[in-house]
Design a protein around this motif. Structure first.
Motif, PDB file in Angstrom:
ATOM      1  N   ARG A  92      -5.783  -0.645   5.972  1.00  8.95           N
ATOM      2  CA  ARG A  92      -6.370  -1.830   6.009  1.00  8.95           C
ATOM      3  C   ARG A  92      -5.944  -3.412   7.178  1.00  8.95           C
ATOM      4  O   ARG A  92      -4.377  -2.815   7.427  1.00  8.95           O
TER       5      ARG A  92
ATOM      6  N   HIS B 291       0.091  -6.260   1.569  1.00 13.98           N
ATOM      7  CA  HIS B 291      -1.357  -7.066   1.577  1.00 13.98           C
ATOM      8  C   HIS B 291      -1.870  -8.102   1.540  1.00 13.98           C
ATOM      9  O   HIS B 291      -1.702  -8.070  -0.251  1.00 13.98           O
TER      10      HIS B 291
ATOM     11  N   CYS C 281      -2.372   2.326   7.416  1.00  9.44           N
ATOM     12  CA  CYS C 281      -2.680   2.865   5.892  1.00  9.44           C
ATOM     13  C   CYS C 281      -4.628   2.595   6.902  1.00  9.44           C
ATOM     14  O   CYS C 281      -5.610   2.424   5.822  1.00  9.44           O
TER      15      CYS C 281
ATOM     16  N   CYS D 169      -1.704  -2.227   9.946  1.00 18.70           N
ATOM     17  CA  CYS D 169      -1.312  -1.117   9.049  1.00 18.70           C
ATOM     18  C   CYS D 169      -1.580   0.121   8.891  1.00 18.70           C
ATOM     19  O   CYS D 169      -2.671  -0.035   9.353  1.00 18.70           O
TER      20      CYS D 169
ATOM     21  N   CYS E 201       0.317  -0.919  -0.341  1.00 15.74           N
ATOM     22  CA  CYS E 201      -0.216   0.243  -0.221  1.00 15.74           C
ATOM     23  C   CYS E 201       0.915   1.219   0.263  1.00 15.74           C
ATOM     24  O   CYS E 201       2.636   1.191   0.083  1.00 15.74           O
TER      25      CYS E 201
HETATM   26 ZN    ZN Z   1      -1.497  -0.743   4.423  1.00 11.53          ZN
END
Ligand code: ZN
Length: 413
Positions: A299, A240, A297, A295, A233
């Protein structure tokens, strides 16, 4: 991270499907007395599946549904022996495209992008995987396939391709060519989706800089759908992996023991919903680790670290285990040396010892003798081995669109 209830239920459905099909693995599991798993411990007792088994089942021995449900096959060539054939149902093809579209989305690719696809089409899973994901996303596929660099660059300019899909070697070749021809200003690329063979930071930085793009590593293998089962990502902290389709384990390649998150070993994948050719605990021979924790991010799909190499790419010289990735790291430290290289290993019968010869490329700015000395020194200090080193001019070593063979073992020739 261990297998959860939902995933166990899916594994049981797969076991059922396999046993009812009478395919190659139904025999294996029947003999092993496996027909149901009710805990992670049970699951870890299921024997591994390996490429060698798939070869034994050539051509369609692993097919787990009737012929009328199969819509396509793919094949992984392999350098030795028979190829492996993987049959797909319509749902398998669609699931693969769904995962691939997710990969594009994670990389920030949208329906407005124009995706320039250079991996090959045909029996190989590459090109068509990139294309199906692109169509699922709603972007414009430019299905180039490999080769013909002149045409690649022309189309890239005329159609204003925004995303380049390629192997790292081919992306490098294109970057070098665009740079040499001074066409950088005419190129509209903003992102590169690069097949997940291990590549050096030096190569990555060169491609990113010369093409002015953000790079993403996409993961996959023919036996498990194909490319597009995972991607890094924008946080760039590992890839991922989609755990609603696949369950991933890391094992010690020697003992087969399952390793805890964070420890490096071989990636083993179970297909949770695949119909045409379900595989349980498939040994990929790719080396990585599961990154612990979430993570940034947001996700929640688990993450695999960058692939460090293949357990079967490892080569042994004078008792030292070496990976191509270590060679790339060393070359990346020497100024003016490219990331392309070739290694020849031979046995000196008179002295009864292995000889290793490294051929690397350097550009005209640097003193070849000095570069060779530096490479020798780095091998000696980092790997405890002193190779013979030859430096050749840039672009002398072959580049290929597929994975390039770089290590040639002549011992026993
Ligand atoms: Zn991520």
């Amino acid at each position: 991270m261990r297998i959860n209830e939902k995933q166990l239920e899916l594994v049981n459905r797969q076991l059922q499907r396999i046993l009812e099909s009478g395919n190659y693995y139904s025999e294996v599991y029947r003999k092993a007395g496996i027909d149901h798993v009710s805990s992670p411990e049970d699951f870890e007792r299921i024997p591994f599946t390996d490429k060698a088994d798939l070869r034994n089942a050539y051509p369609l021995g692993i097919q787990a549904v009737p012929d009328e449900q199969i819509v396509r096959i793919h094949s992984s060539s392999g350098t030795t022996g028979k190829p492996v054939i993987i049959p797909y149902t319509a749902k398998d093809v669609d699931d693969w495209a769904t995962m691939f579209a997710r990969c594009y989305e994670i990389a920030g690719v949208t329906a407005r992008d124009r995706i320039h696809i250079t991996p090959g089409y045909g029996l190989w899973t590459a090109g068509i995987g990139f294309q199906a994901g692109c169509e699922k996303l709603g972007a414009m596929a430019i299905p180039m396939g490999p080769g013909n660099t002149d045409k690649q660059i022309q189309m890239m300019i005329d159609l204003q391709s925004t995303v380049l899909c390629a192997t790292s070697s081919y992306a490098l070749l294109l970057a070098e060519e665009i740079n040499r021809r001074g066409l950088r200003d005419k190129i509209c690329l903003r992102k590169g989706i690069i097949g997940s063979e291990r590549w050096s930071d030096a190569k990555r930085n060169y491609i990113a800089r010369e093409l002015g793009i953000e790079l993403y590593d996409i993961y996959g293998l023919t036996e498990i759908y194909g490319p597009g089962i995972g991607i890094n990502c924008p946080e760039q902290t590992g890839m991922h992996i989609f755990d609603d389709f696949l369950y991933t384990e890391i094992i010690d390649p020697k003992t087969g023991e399952v390793l805890p998150d964070g420890e490096e070993g071989e990636i083993v994948i179970t297909t949770l919903v695949k119909e045409g050719a379900p595989l349980i605990r498939f040994r990929t021979h790719d080396l990585s680790r599961i990154l612990p924790g979430g993570c940034s991010c947001g996700r929640t799909w688990p993450r695999l670290d960058t692939i460090r190499g293949r357990s079967d790419d490892m080569f042994k010289v004078r008792g030292v285990n070496m990976f191509p990735s270590q060679v790339e790291e060393i070359l990346g430290l020497v100024d003016g040396v490219s990331s392309e290289y070739k290694i020849d290993i031979a046995h000196d019968d008179l002295k009864n010892r292995d000889i290793i010869m490294v051929t690397a490329e350097a550009d005209g700015r640097v003193d070849f003798t000095k570069a060779a000395e530096q490479i020798k020194y780095l091998f000696k200090t980092r790997m405890s081995i002193t190779p013979n080193v030859a430096i050749v001019s840039l672009n002398t070593l072959p580049r290929s669109e597929k994975k390039t063979q770089r290590v040639f073992d002549h011992r026993g020739d």
